[in-house]
Design an enzyme around this catalytic site. Structure first.
Site, PDB file in Angstrom:
ATOM      1  N   HIS A 266       1.179  -1.827   0.357  1.00 17.20           N
ATOM      2  CA  HIS A 266      -0.060  -0.273   0.631  1.00 17.20           C
ATOM      3  C   HIS A 266       0.615   1.331   0.286  1.00 17.20           C
ATOM      4  O   HIS A 266       0.605   2.373  -0.570  1.00 17.20           O
ATOM      5  CB  HIS A 266      -1.126   0.283   1.131  1.00 17.20           C
ATOM      6  CG  HIS A 266      -1.553   0.820   1.555  1.00 17.20           C
ATOM      7  ND1 HIS A 266      -3.608   1.238   1.249  1.00 17.20           N
ATOM      8  CD2 HIS A 266      -1.437   2.537   1.581  1.00 17.20           C
ATOM      9  CE1 HIS A 266      -4.048   2.362   1.101  1.00 17.20           C
ATOM     10  NE2 HIS A 266      -2.679   3.254   1.669  1.00 17.20           N
ATOM     11  N   GLU A 267       1.737   1.571   1.270  1.00 15.93           N
ATOM     12  CA  GLU A 267       2.830   3.046   1.093  1.00 15.93           C
ATOM     13  C   GLU A 267       2.825   2.393   0.166  1.00 15.93           C
ATOM     14  O   GLU A 267       3.730   4.040  -0.907  1.00 15.93           O
ATOM     15  CB  GLU A 267       3.351   1.995   2.725  1.00 15.93           C
ATOM     16  CG  GLU A 267       3.048   2.235   3.760  1.00 15.93           C
ATOM     17  CD  GLU A 267       1.487   3.589   3.299  1.00 15.93           C
ATOM     18  OE1 GLU A 267       1.317   4.155   3.164  1.00 15.93           O
ATOM     19  OE2 GLU A 267       0.150   3.211   4.447  1.00 15.93           O
ATOM     20  N   HIS A 270       1.906   4.630  -2.740  1.00 19.31           N
ATOM     21  CA  HIS A 270       1.791   6.219  -2.428  1.00 19.31           C
ATOM     22  C   HIS A 270       3.230   6.832  -2.845  1.00 19.31           C
ATOM     23  O   HIS A 270       3.003   7.540  -3.650  1.00 19.31           O
ATOM     24  CB  HIS A 270       1.664   6.282  -0.980  1.00 19.31           C
ATOM     25  CG  HIS A 270       0.298   6.128  -0.696  1.00 19.31           C
ATOM     26  ND1 HIS A 270      -0.570   6.809  -1.685  1.00 19.31           N
ATOM     27  CD2 HIS A 270      -0.033   5.423   0.331  1.00 19.31           C
ATOM     28  CE1 HIS A 270      -1.871   6.620  -0.344  1.00 19.31           C
ATOM     29  NE2 HIS A 270      -2.051   5.485   0.503  1.00 19.31           N
ATOM     30  N   GLU A 296      -4.517   7.647  -3.255  1.00 22.59           N
ATOM     31  CA  GLU A 296      -4.833   6.034  -2.447  1.00 22.59           C
ATOM     32  C   GLU A 296      -5.179   5.263  -3.828  1.00 22.59           C
ATOM     33  O   GLU A 296      -5.341   4.515  -3.446  1.00 22.59           O
ATOM     34  CB  GLU A 296      -6.673   6.138  -1.798  1.00 22.59           C
ATOM     35  CG  GLU A 296      -6.216   7.123   0.021  1.00 22.59           C
ATOM     36  CD  GLU A 296      -5.717   6.075   1.192  1.00 22.59           C
ATOM     37  OE1 GLU A 296      -5.972   4.328   0.274  1.00 22.59           O
ATOM     38  OE2 GLU A 296      -4.151   6.091   1.252  1.00 22.59           O
TER      39      GLU A 296
END
Lengths: 502, 502
Positions: A266-267, A270, A296
């Site tokens: 997830h990160e 980003h 997101e």
């Protein structure tokens, strides 16, 4: 360079330097600073924030911005920087400097008070800070609405800060539709969930091994370690000073294999966005992701659409088994894919599966609406929270730690942020649909070949930073603005297929 | 609070905040920032440094400082803050802002250029940067001497920046005396050194185990982890934002047990000084160690006078053996004490033993004198360096990596700093002599009881920060100013005793 714009550059440079320092202090507070440092470091943050404020809000910059807004002889980049800075100016100017400073000091101290309250299941100790933060936000909304001539609901102003053009009207519709579509799907899935055994996920996974594997997975999706670092923090997050300094954290649990893996992916999503910002706008006010929703959109695209797919794990699963032979020798790829997609209504947002995730967001969205539109009291929030979990997810937190105290966001002053997670989830599905149209996506995932994927995202989304809006990016990429139907279709198809033989 | 002084406080606050940010960027650059971040981060440092300059050097502060210098109604703390800020003002004002900014940018980039040059044994690639840094320093000295009416040699001005009142005259005498005393001692010691076997030091020491043991040793001497952190960097150092945020680094070598241990004790000595600064002056211009000499006085007191003594290891040696049973089972405490005190003329300062250490400093002192007093060319420095090592230590570097490129200091713009290491070593011996007079020092070391030691140092040295000079601190503590004879006596006694049976 336009000569008027040239006069603006020392101010832009100073804003860049001060903002970099503030980002570094925030990163440091979450990852490194010693426990007793907080008060004095928060004082530095408060002062530097005020310097930032004064760098934007002053007569010289105001005059330059007004003249530059009428200037026709600007490059596209110069024009977008002026537009963005003008937006920051308009947002900040109505707020008195003392209030701005006090709020920044308060929200620099907020996270550690929240951390203690969360660790001790002690909402009472956090409530007064939360109230103060909310009171400031309400005051700021009032100032800002008075200064503009906008006829806008208070909460819509906050929503607009994170995703331009998305108001309660759109979000109510969005969530209503999701609820109608997801709840029946969830009922089907919940009935079958006990057929999925994911005990393997809670065996002992030594943290040193997890660190090595997580670094590998970040590399796998394209995270550039020459331009970034991975560390640990209580609450995983991404931050960036500029496109060559993008930092992510993850959090390791010895008895939970997938928690850190999906945080890291997830990160990394980003981080890829920020690492791919064009050099032309790097370090300027437009040199960062356009909105939280689009951000997101990247992180959840990587985490869920890619990271929870079978194809993604084909080149990785053997490496995962090699890393933990003692835990995973009896687990097949199919077991693992079902495991990471097991949907269960649960209490903790960050650990939620793809299907129930948006229901967690809906709870927060509705609570925030009540705070800003109905002036609900701070003391009632825990019970409202618990009721909504019961209503939408059928589970009730037994403590505030796993209830209203679970998220850091409010302690940092962020309200109106949560809906971006849901919007981003929908954007991710929309982007994935487009990727499928233009490239053999499954083949690339199966090959672990992220270069063409990242190249496409960079070309059509990442490099632009804030020079285009979310809807402009989507429209220019695929001829269509934000459309949540992709998300609903994606979920239905995925879960129907995945659960068909259970 | 004095009303005029009150007018100064916003400037002090801003200076504090900007300085904290600069410290954090410097820490970050050495410990964490990704490789490609340097250029953009250095840009931020350059801009923040300029803001710092403008916070001190401006008409409002000037007027306040002049008035406050004549003010009689100030508390002792206020007066010392005014005095220190006035000193900073006088040092910085003669330097034009553009030059100051360029120099700070240059020295923010210097360390990474030095690191590459050192790793590649490529002095040529560092020489142009070194020349630029030296040229700026020479220009700054010229500006500063012109602005003051001081009749001072250029290098004396630099020496004075690190240790007030110590000029080439004192240092020439100091080093001459040391040379006369140490060289005969060294001859005796070198003859016997082959009787000491310290092969154990170069066995395999896993870095994870070293980390645990080094943390324990920092705790042992009193390092407060609520107010500090330990990390790793290429070149160990200590830095501090304020008394509740003091950070040290160490560097682990798998094939060298003692390297990290003595680095850790050394940096812990620095850290204790900063952690014990009085809250009354914390975060102000006087809220940090008074001079580099006094700082090294603390670090070398802990590293050598304590850390290389037999008593110090009595409560620790079993724990060391338990940590590395496979390496140390055949080593006795006596073997170990001889090992950590084996004196051998060598090439690398930071790895040098207590006896030869000051000869390494003497080389640097003489090279710096030649740079600033004799305008020696940059190209000649490596051969001058090597000749001096041959002359004083009897060893010749075979590469510049283990010669002139070994230290980071010049890359950061620090000239005149090195002599502080030698002064500090002598101060440490003087402080130790005083501790022996007022407390059962050996008993406390043997018990691992650092509280009374730290309490005494805090009471008589640490808490004062810059509110007293080095000589005032020594005089008030023991009735005597700096006296290097303690150091000579200490070395003679220690090495005679230690080597008597060899």
């Amino acid at each position: 360079m336009n000569p008027l714009f040239k006069e603006l550059t020392p101010w832009l440079d100073k804003a860049y330097a001060l903002n970099s320092a503030l980002v570094l202090f925030e990163w440091d507070a979450e990852t490194e600073a010693p426990p007793d440092a907080e008060e004095m470091n928060a004082k530095a943050v408060e002062i530097l924030s005020t310097e930032y404020y004064k760098t934007i809000i002053n007569d010289t910059v105001k005059e330059l911005l007004w003249k530059l807004s009428d200037e026709t002889d600007l490059t596209a980049q110069e024009a977008s920087i002026v537009k963005e800075l003008r937006k920051q100016f308009d947002d900040m100017e109505p707020i008195p400097q003392e209030d701005y400073q006090a709020f920044r000091g308060l929200t620099a101290r907020g996270p550690s008070i929240w951390t203690k309250a969360k660790n001790n299941n002690d909402y009472e100790s956090f409530a007064p800070v939360l109230k103060e933060i909310i009171d400031y936000q309400k005051k700021f909304i009032k100032y800002r609405l008075e200064a503009s001539d906008k006829d806008m609901r208070p909460y819509n102003l906050l929503l607009n800060d994170f995703e331009e053009g998305f108001t309660m009207k759109e979000l109510d519709l969005f969530f209503e539709n999701l609820k109608n579509e997801i709840v029946p799907l969830l009922q089907m899935v919940v009935k079958k969930k006990d057929n999925i055994n994911k005990d393997y996920n809670h065996r002992q996974y030594p943290i040193e091994k997890q660190k090595v594997f997580n670094r590998r997975i970040a590399e796998h999706v394209g995270f550039d370690f020459n331009r970034g670092v991975i560390k640990e923090s209580a609450h995983p997050f991404t931050t960036n000073l500029h496109n060559r300094d993008v930092r992510i954290t993850t959090h390791y649990h010895e008895d939970n294999l997938e928690s850190a893996i999906f945080s890291t992916i997830h990160e990394s999503g980003h981080a890829l966005y920020e690492q791919h910002i064009s050099d032309d706008i790097n370090g300027t006010p437009v040199g960062t992701g356009v909105s939280m929703g689009m951000h997101e959109g990247q992180s959840r695209l990587f985490e869920n659409n890619f990271g929870r797919s079978r194809k993604f794990w084909i080149p990785l699963f053997d490496k995962l088994k090699e890393t933990y032979p003692e835990n995973l020798s009896d687990i097949s790829l199919d077991d693992f894919i079902l495991g990471i997609n097991k949907a269960t209504p649960s209490l903790i947002r960050t650990e939620a599966d793809e299907l129930t995730y948006c229901l967690h967001i809906m709870v927060r969205y509705e609570v925030e609406k009540m705070i800003f539109e109905e002036n609900v009291s701070i003391d009632e929030l825990p019970s409202i929270w618990n009721q909504k979990y019961e209503e939408y997810l059928g589970v009730t937190p037994s403590t505030d730690t796993e209830g209203i105290l679970q998220d850091i966001h409010w302690a940092t002053g962020s309200f109106g942020y949560f809906p971006s997670y849901a919007l981003g989830t929908a954007i991710a599905a929309q982007i994935q649909a487009q990727l499928r149209r233009v490239m053999p996506l499954d083949q690339y995932l199966e090959e672990g070949n992220f270069k063409p994927i990242n190249d496409y995202l960079t070309e059509h989304i990442h490099r632009f930073g804030k020079t285009k809006t979310t809807n402009e990016l989507l429209k220019d990429m695929m001829g269509e603005e934000f459309n949540p139907q992709y998300y609903v279709d994606y979920l239905k198809e995925k879960y129907t297929e995945l659960y068909k033989d259970l």
